[in-house]
Design an enzyme around this catalytic site. Structure first.
Site, PDB file in Angstrom:
ATOM      1  N   ASN A  12     -28.617  42.247 -49.057  1.00  0.00           N
ATOM      2  CA  ASN A  12     -29.255  43.532 -49.397  1.00  0.00           C
ATOM      3  C   ASN A  12     -30.222  43.881 -48.264  1.00  0.00           C
ATOM      4  OD1 ASN A  12     -30.623  45.690 -50.436  1.00  0.00           O
ATOM      5  ND2 ASN A  12     -31.587  44.562 -52.125  1.00  0.00           N
ATOM      6  N   LYS A  14     -31.923  46.475 -47.884  1.00  0.00           N
ATOM      7  CA  LYS A  14     -33.022  47.347 -48.331  1.00  0.00           C
ATOM      8  C   LYS A  14     -33.160  48.517 -47.340  1.00  0.00           C
ATOM      9  CE  LYS A  14     -34.915  43.456 -50.786  1.00  0.00           C
ATOM     10  NZ  LYS A  14     -36.062  42.758 -51.358  1.00  0.00           N
ATOM     11  N   HIS A 104     -32.212  47.114 -59.217  1.00  0.00           N
ATOM     12  CA  HIS A 104     -33.060  46.235 -58.404  1.00  0.00           C
ATOM     13  C   HIS A 104     -34.521  46.452 -58.798  1.00  0.00           C
ATOM     14  CE1 HIS A 104     -35.055  44.349 -55.036  1.00  0.00           C
ATOM     15  NE2 HIS A 104     -33.911  43.720 -54.792  1.00  0.00           N
ATOM     16  N   GLU A 106     -37.071  46.708 -57.119  1.00  0.00           N
ATOM     17  CA  GLU A 106     -37.784  47.707 -56.295  1.00  0.00           C
ATOM     18  C   GLU A 106     -37.469  49.124 -56.763  1.00  0.00           C
ATOM     19  OE1 GLU A 106     -36.475  46.081 -52.566  1.00  0.00           O
ATOM     20  OE2 GLU A 106     -37.722  44.326 -52.950  1.00  0.00           O
ATOM     21  N   GLU A 174     -33.057  37.933 -60.218  1.00  0.00           N
ATOM     22  CA  GLU A 174     -34.033  38.006 -59.133  1.00  0.00           C
ATOM     23  C   GLU A 174     -35.444  38.021 -59.717  1.00  0.00           C
ATOM     24  OE1 GLU A 174     -32.191  39.678 -55.287  1.00  0.00           O
ATOM     25  OE2 GLU A 174     -33.106  41.320 -56.384  1.00  0.00           O
ATOM     26  N   GLY A 180     -39.337  38.320 -51.521  1.00  0.00           N
ATOM     27  CA  GLY A 180     -40.162  38.550 -50.335  1.00  0.00           C
ATOM     28  C   GLY A 180     -41.416  37.692 -50.265  1.00  0.00           C
ATOM     29  N   SER A 220     -36.206  35.096 -51.903  1.00  0.00           N
ATOM     30  CA  SER A 220     -36.561  34.136 -50.847  1.00  0.00           C
ATOM     31  C   SER A 220     -35.471  33.100 -50.572  1.00  0.00           C
ATOM     32  CB  SER A 220     -37.900  33.461 -51.172  1.00  0.00           C
ATOM     33  OG  SER A 220     -38.934  34.437 -51.205  1.00  0.00           O
TER      34      SER A 220
HETATM   35  P1  13P Z   1     -35.801  38.405 -50.289  1.00  0.00           P
HETATM   36  O1  13P Z   1     -34.586  37.540 -49.990  1.00  0.00           O
HETATM   37  O2  13P Z   1     -36.366  39.062 -49.081  1.00  0.00           O
HETATM   38  O3  13P Z   1     -36.796  37.652 -51.097  1.00  0.00           O
HETATM   39  O4  13P Z   1     -35.281  39.619 -51.211  1.00  0.00           O
HETATM   40  C1  13P Z   1     -34.486  39.347 -52.315  1.00  0.00           C
HETATM   41  C2  13P Z   1     -33.956  40.611 -52.848  1.00  0.00           C
HETATM   42  O5  13P Z   1     -34.699  41.434 -53.369  1.00  0.00           O
HETATM   43  C3  13P Z   1     -32.520  40.872 -52.682  1.00  0.00           C
HETATM   44  O6  13P Z   1     -32.107  41.953 -53.439  1.00  0.00           O
END
Ligand code: 13P
Length: 264
Positions: A12, A14, A104, A106, A174, A180, A220
């Site tokens: 992903n 983002k 997601h 976010e 997740e 992150g 992560s």
């Molecule tokens: P990270 O791998 O940067 O922690 O992000 C995970 C994520 O949100 C994937 O959709």
């Protein structure tokens, strides 16, 4: 990881990499995996660039016959019409997307997407023969108050009730606190919640659907922890954020079967 479910490693991106950067990245990833003699039948790889990169990524993957599926990070719950700024599943299908991420954390946070919206978007994906990757996960506060599984199970239940047992979907667990942060869930934590989510699928859509459905872990994930996560029976892959933007790190994650025996 159960052998009947093909592992899925999903990147992903983002809101990173413009369409020119996406071309350079996908080319380099293709070369890195070719050099490493990666066998595509062992692991499925899917890339999730921003909308504006999708046409470039599609063209490159097709032209070079690269072993990558791809999809979008979101879609509209509507198919067409007066929805300024939204992207229809119809358009994603026309670009040969196989997958689309829905729900997601976010998007839930930045765009106030609740479970009803995530369910409607999952239905829209299915309508256009896209496989939704349904994201669920608890915040640090949820974890403290309810433990790890309660909120993800509730979120998933709402989506499953809107889908049918015959629909093809993927689930991504997740934990919001792990995204992150550099602090992934432990393999046992990830597996416990994945097992609870699989049990939820069994209750709503039956055991056959539950056994066939891939449940990913995200938060992560790196080359250093993927092997131990993938050793757990209910973790069928990873949804990778930051580490999916680094060619050598992501290519190492994809090749986890080579180092799966090196740690526990
Ligand atoms: P990270 O791998 O940067 O922690 O992000 C995970 C994520 O949100 C994937 O959709």
């Amino acid at each position: 990881m159960a052998t009947l479910r093909c592992p899925l490693i999903a990147g992903n991106w983002k809101m990173n990499l413009d369409h020119l950067q996406s071309i350079a990245f996908v080319q380099k990833l293709g070369w890195a995996l070719k050099d490493a003699k990666y066998v595509e039948s062992n692991v499925e790889v899917a890339l999730f660039p921003p909308f504006t990169d999708l046409r470039s990524v599609q063209t490159l993957i097709n032209a070079d016959s690269l072993p990558f599926a791809f999809g979008a990070q979101d879609l509209s719950m509507f198919d067409d019409g007066a929805h300024t700024g939204d992207i229809s599943g119809l358009f994603l299908k026309a670009l040969e997307c196989s997958y689309v991420i829905v729900g997601h954390s976010e998007r839930r946070a930045d765009h106030s997407e609740d479970d009803a919206i995530v369910a409607a978007k999952s239905r829209a994906a299915i309508r256009h023969s896209l496989v939704p990757i349904v994201c669920v996960g608890e915040t640090a506060e949820d974890l403290e108050t309810h433990g790890a599984a309660k909120i993800p199970v509730e979120q998933l239940t709402k989506v499953l009730e809107a889908l049918d047992a015959k629909d093809n979907y993927v689930v991504a667990y997740e934990p919001v606190w792990a995204i992150g942060s550099g602090q992934a869930a432990t393999p046992d934590q990830a597996n416990d919640v994945a097992a609870a989510l699989r049990e939820t699928i069994a209750q709503v859509h039956g055991s056959e659907r539950a056994e066939a459905t891939r449940i990913l872990y995200g938060g992560s994930v790196k080359a250093a922890n993927i092997a131990s996560l993938m050793k757990r029976p209910d973790v069928d892959g990873a949804l990778v954020g930051g580490a999916s933007l680094d060619v050598s790190e992501f290519s190492s994650i994809i090749q986890f079967p080579k180092h799966v025996t090196l740690d526990s």
